[in-house]
Design an enzyme around this catalytic site. Structure first.
Site, PDB file in Angstrom:
ATOM      1  N   SER A 139       0.848  -1.188   0.000  1.00 17.51           N
ATOM      2  CA  SER A 139       0.000   0.000   0.000  1.00 17.51           C
ATOM      3  C   SER A 139       0.888   1.245   0.000  1.00 17.51           C
ATOM      4  O   SER A 139       1.718   1.402  -0.895  1.00 17.51           O
ATOM      5  CB  SER A 139      -0.960  -0.026   1.186  1.00 17.51           C
ATOM      6  N   GLU A 243      -1.545  -2.320  -8.127  1.00 19.76           N
ATOM      7  CA  GLU A 243      -2.786  -2.651  -7.436  1.00 19.76           C
ATOM      8  C   GLU A 243      -3.335  -1.388  -6.820  1.00 19.76           C
ATOM      9  O   GLU A 243      -2.650  -0.362  -6.759  1.00 19.76           O
ATOM     10  CB  GLU A 243      -2.529  -3.715  -6.355  1.00 19.76           C
ATOM     11  N   HIS A 314      -4.802  -5.234  -1.765  1.00 18.93           N
ATOM     12  CA  HIS A 314      -5.515  -5.131  -0.491  1.00 18.93           C
ATOM     13  C   HIS A 314      -6.458  -6.321  -0.317  1.00 18.93           C
ATOM     14  O   HIS A 314      -7.683  -6.196  -0.363  1.00 18.93           O
ATOM     15  CB  HIS A 314      -6.271  -3.815  -0.416  1.00 18.93           C
TER      16      HIS A 314
END
Length: 344
Positions: A139, A243, A314
């Site tokens: 992230s 992502e 995630h």
């Protein structure tokens, strides 16, 4: 003594190769940090968001102990400054301290959030380069991964944060890369839904084929936000993996357009798009593009292997993708195979 023709051509070739790399520097060989071993001390940092409940940090440390490792909390681990885990100076100091500490063999980010980019100018890259250690997280930790690839030259792992659930799938993937110095092939888990055609683990291939190159990437939002800064590595010849979470299709469209206009998409060998959690359009979307349609529009015309649906992002279970290592991506099967170990 004058230079002969062969020497002249060799010298010109070297200068041209150097000019092809940002800043005119020659590409340095990848540095590999030491592998993790049972009993090693690993640092816990929060370079971005804070942990809501300090008691959750006890669970994080128990998770690290379950790996056979010894956790060492950074001095400001439980800090809070607005929506950040302490001031920029405090969070940067924790990162610097962990790399300078000779007893620490690896470093885990507890969580992501936002804030890693804010501390990049405060990091001591001279010390970090001298002390290569595995940094693991995903992230917002993407900002650190990319900056380390650009400024430090050693492998880091885009994998679960320390506070992630660490199911068997995630643990097996991480152990193979970080402990065993393995070269696994990452493939999605087999779906076990009660339906004839499985949805879980499916791959959408935008352009079939096999690509080889260095793995580089992470969270798309963070990557796009670093465009135009000195904290990005050269993506030439790389396999880009990306992502995201909570982004509407038009925002994914906008960020991929930015990567295209910046020349990144035109320099890579392949694209692996992982999971985009909660990335649907809000409300009725009749006449709008779906996420897959946006990806098709951007990736198919590149003429390189590209797929969607890799098990990273995630999600509860995910790959451990080491940045900088040579890998092979098969867009038809949706697999990523490491061609070299990430650690020594």
């Amino acid at each position: 003594m004058g230079m002969d023709r062969r020497g002249l051509m060799t010298g010109m070739g070297a200068m041209m190769a150097a000019a092809a790399i940002p800043g005119g520097a020659t590409a340095a060989p990848l540095i590999k940090p030491p592998r993790l071993r049972a009993g090693d001390t690993v640092g816990l940092i929060e370079p971005a968001g804070f942990t809501d409940d300090a008691f959750d940090l006890d669970l994080v440390q128990d998770t690290i102990r379950a790996m056979g490792l010894t956790p060492k909390a950074a001095p400001h681990l439980a800090g809070r400054y607005g929506y950040l885990a302490g001031t920029d100076a405090d969070r940067a100091a924790d990162v610097n301290a962990m790399f300078a500490d000779p007893d620490v063999r690896g470093i885990f980010a507890v969580r992501g959030g936002w804030g890693c980019a804010r501390i990049l100018p405060l990091l001591d890259f001279a010390t970090i380069r001298k002390n290569p250690k595995l940094l693991t997280g995903f992230s917002d930790i993407t900002a650190l991964h990319l900056a380390f690839a650009a400024k430090a030259g050693f492998t880091t792992i885009h994998g679960p944060n320390a506070a992630s659930s660490w199911g068997q799938y995630s643990w097996d993937a991480f152990r193979a890369v970080a402990f065993d110095a393995g070269t696994p092939t990452f493939t999605n888990p087999v779906g076990r839904e009660d339906r004839l055609a499985q949805r879980i683990g499916r791959v959408r291939t935008f352009r079939p084929g096999v690509a080889r190159g260095r793995l580089l990437g992470g969270n798309l939002t963070v990557l796009a936000a670093l465009m135009g800064t000195p904290w990005l590595p050269d993506f030439s010849g790389a396999i880009l993996f990306i992502e995201d979470i909570g982004e509407a299709p038009y925002r994914i469209d906008r960020m991929l357009t930015q990567l295209s206009l910046a020349g990144v998409l035109g320099r890579i060998k392949g694209v692996a798009f992982g999971q985009c959690t909660d990335c649907g359009a809000a409300g009725p979307s009749y006449g709008g593009f779906t996420l897959s349609e946006v990806l098709q529009q951007h990736l198919a015309p590149l003429g390189i292997p590209a797929f969607q649906g890799g098990q990273f992002g995630h999600v509860a279970n995910q790959y451990s993708l080491p940045l900088g290592v040579e890998a092979e991506m098969d867009a038809t099967t949706g697999t990523i195979r490491l061609l070299e170990s990430a650690v020594r």
